[in-house]
Design an enzyme around this catalytic site. Structure first.
Site, PDB file in Angstrom:
ATOM      1  N   ARG A   1      30.108  57.102  12.222  1.00 33.44           N
ATOM      2  CA  ARG A   1      29.364  58.287  11.806  1.00 33.44           C
ATOM      3  C   ARG A   1      30.182  59.573  11.948  1.00 33.44           C
ATOM      4  O   ARG A   1      30.019  60.507  11.186  1.00 33.44           O
ATOM      5  CB  ARG A   1      28.077  58.411  12.629  1.00 33.44           C
ATOM      6  CG  ARG A   1      27.038  57.381  12.248  1.00 33.44           C
ATOM      7  CD  ARG A   1      25.921  57.366  13.243  1.00 33.44           C
ATOM      8  NE  ARG A   1      26.438  57.091  14.598  1.00 33.44           N
ATOM      9  CZ  ARG A   1      25.698  56.985  15.674  1.00 33.44           C
ATOM     10  NH1 ARG A   1      24.400  57.137  15.602  1.00 33.44           N
ATOM     11  NH2 ARG A   1      26.246  56.714  16.848  1.00 33.44           N
TER      12      ARG A   1
ATOM     13  N   LYS B   1      29.802  38.945  18.946  1.00 37.75           N
ATOM     14  CA  LYS B   1      28.766  38.681  19.927  1.00 37.75           C
ATOM     15  C   LYS B   1      28.277  40.017  20.478  1.00 37.75           C
ATOM     16  O   LYS B   1      29.044  40.986  20.422  1.00 37.75           O
ATOM     17  CB  LYS B   1      29.279  37.783  21.046  1.00 37.75           C
ATOM     18  CG  LYS B   1      30.242  38.509  21.993  1.00 37.75           C
ATOM     19  CD  LYS B   1      30.420  37.763  23.288  1.00 37.75           C
ATOM     20  CE  LYS B   1      30.869  38.720  24.360  1.00 37.75           C
ATOM     21  NZ  LYS B   1      31.198  38.185  25.620  1.00 37.75           N
TER      22      LYS B   1
ATOM     23  N   HIS C   1      36.094  35.012  20.323  1.00 39.04           N
ATOM     24  CA  HIS C   1      37.559  35.124  20.362  1.00 39.04           C
ATOM     25  C   HIS C   1      38.207  34.071  21.260  1.00 39.04           C
ATOM     26  O   HIS C   1      39.394  33.795  21.137  1.00 39.04           O
ATOM     27  CB  HIS C   1      38.001  36.545  20.749  1.00 39.04           C
ATOM     28  CG  HIS C   1      37.769  36.890  22.179  1.00 39.04           C
ATOM     29  ND1 HIS C   1      36.574  37.352  22.642  1.00 39.04           N
ATOM     30  CD2 HIS C   1      38.586  36.818  23.244  1.00 39.04           C
ATOM     31  CE1 HIS C   1      36.659  37.557  23.929  1.00 39.04           C
ATOM     32  NE2 HIS C   1      37.871  37.245  24.332  1.00 39.04           N
TER      33      HIS C   1
ATOM     34  N   LYS D   1      42.170  31.497  20.956  1.00 39.58           N
ATOM     35  CA  LYS D   1      43.259  31.413  21.932  1.00 39.58           C
ATOM     36  C   LYS D   1      44.107  30.176  21.666  1.00 39.58           C
ATOM     37  O   LYS D   1      43.593  29.127  21.303  1.00 39.58           O
ATOM     38  CB  LYS D   1      42.698  31.387  23.358  1.00 39.58           C
ATOM     39  CG  LYS D   1      42.117  32.752  23.754  1.00 39.58           C
ATOM     40  CD  LYS D   1      41.653  32.753  25.172  1.00 39.58           C
ATOM     41  CE  LYS D   1      41.090  34.108  25.541  1.00 39.58           C
ATOM     42  NZ  LYS D   1      42.101  35.157  25.668  1.00 39.58           N
TER      43      LYS D   1
ATOM     44  N   GLU E   1      36.861  36.986  35.890  1.00 36.48           N
ATOM     45  CA  GLU E   1      37.417  38.315  35.635  1.00 36.48           C
ATOM     46  C   GLU E   1      37.526  39.058  36.964  1.00 36.48           C
ATOM     47  O   GLU E   1      36.665  38.875  37.834  1.00 36.48           O
ATOM     48  CB  GLU E   1      36.475  39.116  34.725  1.00 36.48           C
ATOM     49  CG  GLU E   1      36.219  38.481  33.384  1.00 36.48           C
ATOM     50  CD  GLU E   1      35.181  39.276  32.585  1.00 36.48           C
ATOM     51  OE1 GLU E   1      35.573  39.999  31.669  1.00 36.48           O
ATOM     52  OE2 GLU E   1      33.989  39.174  32.921  1.00 36.48           O
TER      53      GLU E   1
ATOM     54  N   ASP F   1      26.159  36.641  28.386  1.00 34.29           N
ATOM     55  CA  ASP F   1      27.392  37.305  27.954  1.00 34.29           C
ATOM     56  C   ASP F   1      28.570  36.327  27.854  1.00 34.29           C
ATOM     57  O   ASP F   1      29.436  36.496  27.002  1.00 34.29           O
ATOM     58  CB  ASP F   1      27.730  38.416  28.967  1.00 34.29           C
ATOM     59  CG  ASP F   1      28.823  39.351  28.457  1.00 34.29           C
ATOM     60  OD1 ASP F   1      28.714  39.784  27.291  1.00 34.29           O
ATOM     61  OD2 ASP F   1      29.788  39.628  29.204  1.00 34.29           O
TER      62      ASP F   1
ATOM     63  N   HIS G   1      31.248  31.693  25.020  1.00 36.08           N
ATOM     64  CA  HIS G   1      32.597  31.225  25.351  1.00 36.08           C
ATOM     65  C   HIS G   1      32.609  29.878  26.095  1.00 36.08           C
ATOM     66  O   HIS G   1      33.311  28.951  25.703  1.00 36.08           O
ATOM     67  CB  HIS G   1      33.323  32.238  26.234  1.00 36.08           C
ATOM     68  CG  HIS G   1      33.355  33.621  25.673  1.00 36.08           C
ATOM     69  ND1 HIS G   1      33.533  33.877  24.337  1.00 36.08           N
ATOM     70  CD2 HIS G   1      33.256  34.831  26.268  1.00 36.08           C
ATOM     71  CE1 HIS G   1      33.530  35.184  24.139  1.00 36.08           C
ATOM     72  NE2 HIS G   1      33.360  35.777  25.293  1.00 36.08           N
TER      73      HIS G   1
ATOM     74  N   LYS H   1      32.268  38.145  37.445  1.00 38.81           N
ATOM     75  CA  LYS H   1      33.022  39.397  37.521  1.00 38.81           C
ATOM     76  C   LYS H   1      33.418  39.632  38.972  1.00 38.81           C
ATOM     77  O   LYS H   1      32.792  39.126  39.885  1.00 38.81           O
ATOM     78  CB  LYS H   1      32.155  40.551  37.027  1.00 38.81           C
ATOM     79  CG  LYS H   1      31.885  40.458  35.536  1.00 38.81           C
ATOM     80  CD  LYS H   1      31.420  41.764  34.973  1.00 38.81           C
ATOM     81  CE  LYS H   1      31.331  41.694  33.466  1.00 38.81           C
ATOM     82  NZ  LYS H   1      32.626  41.647  32.800  1.00 38.81           N
TER      83      LYS H   1
HETATM   84  P1  NAP Z   1      31.533  51.015  20.929  1.00 42.67           P
HETATM   85  O1  NAP Z   1      32.794  51.413  21.593  1.00 42.67           O
HETATM   86  O2  NAP Z   1      30.232  51.569  21.445  1.00 42.67           O
HETATM   87  O3  NAP Z   1      31.664  51.399  19.390  1.00 42.67           O
HETATM   88  C1  NAP Z   1      30.582  51.400  18.502  1.00 42.67           C
HETATM   89  C2  NAP Z   1      31.076  51.899  17.155  1.00 42.67           C
HETATM   90  O4  NAP Z   1      29.984  51.876  16.244  1.00 42.67           O
HETATM   91  C3  NAP Z   1      31.604  53.315  17.168  1.00 42.67           C
HETATM   92  O5  NAP Z   1      32.692  53.412  16.292  1.00 42.67           O
HETATM   93  C4  NAP Z   1      30.418  54.121  16.630  1.00 42.67           C
HETATM   94  O6  NAP Z   1      30.888  55.349  16.109  1.00 42.67           O
HETATM   95  C5  NAP Z   1      29.918  53.132  15.573  1.00 42.67           C
HETATM   96  N1  NAP Z   1      28.530  53.357  15.184  1.00 42.67           N
HETATM   97  C6  NAP Z   1      27.445  53.497  16.003  1.00 42.67           C
HETATM   98  N2  NAP Z   1      26.339  53.704  15.264  1.00 42.67           N
HETATM   99  C7  NAP Z   1      26.715  53.702  13.966  1.00 42.67           C
HETATM  100  C8  NAP Z   1      26.028  53.853  12.744  1.00 42.67           C
HETATM  101  N3  NAP Z   1      24.710  54.086  12.696  1.00 42.67           N
HETATM  102  N4  NAP Z   1      26.723  53.759  11.598  1.00 42.67           N
HETATM  103  C9  NAP Z   1      28.057  53.536  11.596  1.00 42.67           C
HETATM  104  N5  NAP Z   1      28.769  53.370  12.742  1.00 42.67           N
HETATM  105  C10 NAP Z   1      28.107  53.466  13.903  1.00 42.67           C
HETATM  106  O7  NAP Z   1      31.339  49.452  20.916  1.00 42.67           O
HETATM  107  P2  NAP Z   1      32.489  48.326  21.056  1.00 42.67           P
HETATM  108  O8  NAP Z   1      32.769  48.104  22.492  1.00 42.67           O
HETATM  109  O9  NAP Z   1      33.618  48.646  20.164  1.00 42.67           O
HETATM  110  O10 NAP Z   1      31.710  47.013  20.565  1.00 42.67           O
HETATM  111  C11 NAP Z   1      31.389  46.786  19.207  1.00 42.67           C
HETATM  112  C12 NAP Z   1      30.672  45.436  19.091  1.00 42.67           C
HETATM  113  O11 NAP Z   1      31.552  44.401  19.504  1.00 42.67           O
HETATM  114  C13 NAP Z   1      29.435  45.308  19.990  1.00 42.67           C
HETATM  115  O12 NAP Z   1      28.516  44.463  19.354  1.00 42.67           O
HETATM  116  C14 NAP Z   1      29.977  44.605  21.230  1.00 42.67           C
HETATM  117  O13 NAP Z   1      28.978  43.896  21.916  1.00 42.67           O
HETATM  118  C15 NAP Z   1      30.986  43.676  20.588  1.00 42.67           C
HETATM  119  N6  NAP Z   1      32.079  43.290  21.500  1.00 42.67           N
HETATM  120  C16 NAP Z   1      32.883  44.240  22.052  1.00 42.67           C
HETATM  121  C17 NAP Z   1      33.925  43.848  22.866  1.00 42.67           C
HETATM  122  C18 NAP Z   1      34.867  44.852  23.491  1.00 42.67           C
HETATM  123  O14 NAP Z   1      35.839  44.420  24.137  1.00 42.67           O
HETATM  124  N7  NAP Z   1      34.635  46.139  23.325  1.00 42.67           N
HETATM  125  C19 NAP Z   1      34.141  42.471  23.125  1.00 42.67           C
HETATM  126  C20 NAP Z   1      33.306  41.530  22.516  1.00 42.67           C
HETATM  127  C21 NAP Z   1      32.276  41.949  21.701  1.00 42.67           C
HETATM  128  P3  NAP Z   1      29.905  56.613  15.859  1.00 42.67           P
HETATM  129  O15 NAP Z   1      29.094  56.775  17.092  1.00 42.67           O
HETATM  130  O16 NAP Z   1      30.805  57.765  15.528  1.00 42.67           O
HETATM  131  O17 NAP Z   1      29.074  56.237  14.677  1.00 42.67           O
END
Ligand code: NAP
Length: 493
Positions: free
Chosen positions: A51, A150, A180, A184, A218, A237, A242, A341
């Site tokens: 956004r 996920k 993911h 691996k 972890e 989680d 996994h 954890k």
């Molecule tokens: P994050 O850091 O909170 O990022 C969320 C992203 O979504 C931001 O770029 C945000 O930007 C965007 N967003 C939020 N609302 C939006 C909307 N209405 N329209 C368009 N974009 C929007 O989350 P993340 O950690 O990257 O995780 C993303 C997904 O991957 C989640 O489902 C999480 O459970 C999963 N996941 C993450 C990890 C990890 O290591 N981080 C690992 C496994 C799975 P804006 O607020 O500017 O819109």
């Protein structure tokens, strides 16, 4: 870097959530590494979407910083960064609002012969909105693929809702549910080890294997993910996805081919044969824990509640459980799973514990004979160790000792192990679904997990406390020791 990497066809990859943690820390660095290895053609387009309003150049600078943090060998790759950033651009777009979608569709439609990948790296809450708008703008046609991260739901019924909504827009063979762990190297090597060697498969059953352990530990606490984590816990989680996926890869029957449905059919059968854990047996078969203040990473570490900033929570940060695969191959062979954890070490491994030899010809002076053990390490240093008994060298009688046949992949092949996302992202572009979860797998996994959650909810017990920097509550040790076994402890036999 691999020297055998085959380039993929030019593609368009849209990362919804392109400014988020996953995109910056994992997806864009993974794409960069594949680009630097000449696997990604220069005509490809990588489009970050979120956004926030910012220009292409601002976004590229953020990606440059992210690469700087994530790529170890940046010295050698520095000259590739600018060329990679030329593929990258940014679109401000709100998934929940129509504004800007016409322009976005027009931008994508400027090129009509690329594979189109939509990576939903956002909260699952907006998956449905994104998919609906992709359909409204006719962006879901053949050649389009959607990747979902996920958590796919927090129970069976919510997973079904997400699957229904995504399935209303994309065919099942366009949907890539990513875990993911399956990307691996060691997990894929498990396939190679089992099905490209004649040695193991005849032994891969209850007659020769005593039990299996799967540990994903972890050292970190919940960090910034506290609010999300507290609604999920370790079972949802980590175990639902996994650990169960790893269990399936160990326990499945040989698939007829590496075709995606052949492999996924076999994994699904394993999920269907898992003995249910419910209110009747959850007390015996599961242990849940929550970390308290203790020692971690060479210093002191706060407890879960302090990390969370709350005075109470019944969310588990540790789970150990005993799973049983009820079929001829595995009858009587427990699969002990544990994840947590704030453990003493960051380690993910699968341990195949073979049975004792039936009879010893050696006298007591030779030392005790340990049963063989195959240890597949997924992280930190991916590799395989097969523990064998051997004679200790030199005169002085026949003394036996357990020694590992040790194959570190980095040493054996002289290559740096690619991150799992590198492999998986290019599999999406190639349309190879083998390492992605099919809808019925995800739902079968939830069907097994839901009764455990329900049993815990009904129980009056809270998660058992354990000190940060330890291997979980003592009840986890009791879980396996009750069966006359012990948890595998790192490098020791
Ligand atoms: P994050 O850091 O909170 O990022 C969320 C992203 O979504 C931001 O770029 C945000 O930007 C965007 N967003 C939020 N609302 C939006 C909307 N209405 N329209 C368009 N974009 C929007 O989350 P993340 O950690 O990257 O995780 C993303 C997904 O991957 C989640 O489902 C999480 O459970 C999963 N996941 C993450 C990890 C990890 O290591 N981080 C690992 C496994 C799975 P804006 O607020 O500017 O819109």
């Amino acid at each position: 870097m691999s020297t055998h990497a085959k380039p993929v066809a030019a593609f368009d990859l849209v990362i919804f959530g392109g400014t988020g943690d996953l995109a910056m820390r994992k997806l864009l660095p993974a794409l960069f590494r594949r680009f630097a290895d000449d696997q990604i053609p220069l005509q490809s387009r990588i489009l970050g979407v979120a956004r926030e309003t910012q220009s292409d150049d601002d976004y590229r600078e953020r990606v440059r910083e992210a690469l700087d943090k994530a790529v170890n060998d940046k010295q050698t790759l520095a000259d590739k960064v600018d060329a990679f950033l030329d593929l990258v651009s940014y679109r401000p777009l709100d998934a929940t609002n129509d504004e800007g979608w016409d322009d976005f569709a027009a931008l994508l439609n400027e090129v009509d012969d690329h594979v189109r990948v939509f990576y939903l790296s956002t909260s699952p809450r907006i998956f449905v909105d994104i998919c609906r708008r992709l359909k409204q703008h006719d962006l879901n046609g053949r050649g389009a693929r959607v990747v979902i991260e996920k958590p796919i739901g927090h129970d069976y019924s919510s997973a079904t809702e997400i699957n229904d909504a995504v399935g209303a827009v994309f065919d099942e063979n366009q949907i890539f549910r990513i875990d993911h762990y399956l990307g691996k190297e060691t997990v894929q090597n498990l396939l190679a080890l089992r099905f490209a060697n004649v040695l193991f498969e005849p032994l891969w059953n209850a007659a020769h294997i005593d039990h299996v352990q799967i540990t994903v530990a972890e050292t970190v606490g919940v960090e910034q993910r506290g609010p999300y984590y507290d609604t999920a816990g370790a079972l949802r989680d980590m175990v639902q996805n996994h650990l169960l996926q790893l269990l399936c890869m160990v326990a499945m029957e040989p698939p007829a081919s590496l075709d995606s449905d052949a492999v996924r059919d076999e994994k699904l059968k394993v999920l269907h044969t898992l003995k249910p854990i419910n209110a009747d047996n959850a007390g015996q078969a599961t242990v849940r824990g929550q970390y308290r203040a203790g020692a971690a990473n060479g210093g002191s570490a706060p407890g879960y509640l302090e990390d969370l900033g709350q005075s109470s929570s019944d969310t588990e940060t540790f789970v150990a459980l005993k799973a049983e695969v009820c079929n001829w191959r595995w009858a009587g062979v427990p699969f002990y799973l544990r994840t947590g954890k704030r453990m003493p070490e960051r380690v993910s491994e699968i341990v195949i514990q073979f049975r004792d030899i039936p009879y010893s010809i050696f006298d007591a002076g030779s030392g005790s004979i340990m049963a063989n053990k195959l240890v597949l390490r997924l992280q930190p240093d991916e590799g395989v160790k097969l523990w064998l008994m051997a004679k200790y060298p030199g005169p002085g009688g026949l003394r036996l000792q357990a020694v590992p046949l040790d194959m570190s992949f980095a040493e054996a092949f002289g290559v740096q192990q690619p991150d799992a996302y590198e492999r998986l992202l290019l599999d999406v572009v190639r349309g190879n679904l083998t390492l992605f979860m099919r809808r019925d797998e995800v739902e079968a996994a939830w069907r097994w997990i839901d009764p455990i959650l329900a049993a815990w909810e009904r129980s009056t017990d809270s998660p058992r406390p354990y000190a940060a920097g330890t291997w979980g509550p003592s009840a986890s040790v009791a879980l396996i020791e009750r069966d006359g076994r012990t948890w595998h402890d790192g490098d020791g036999q």
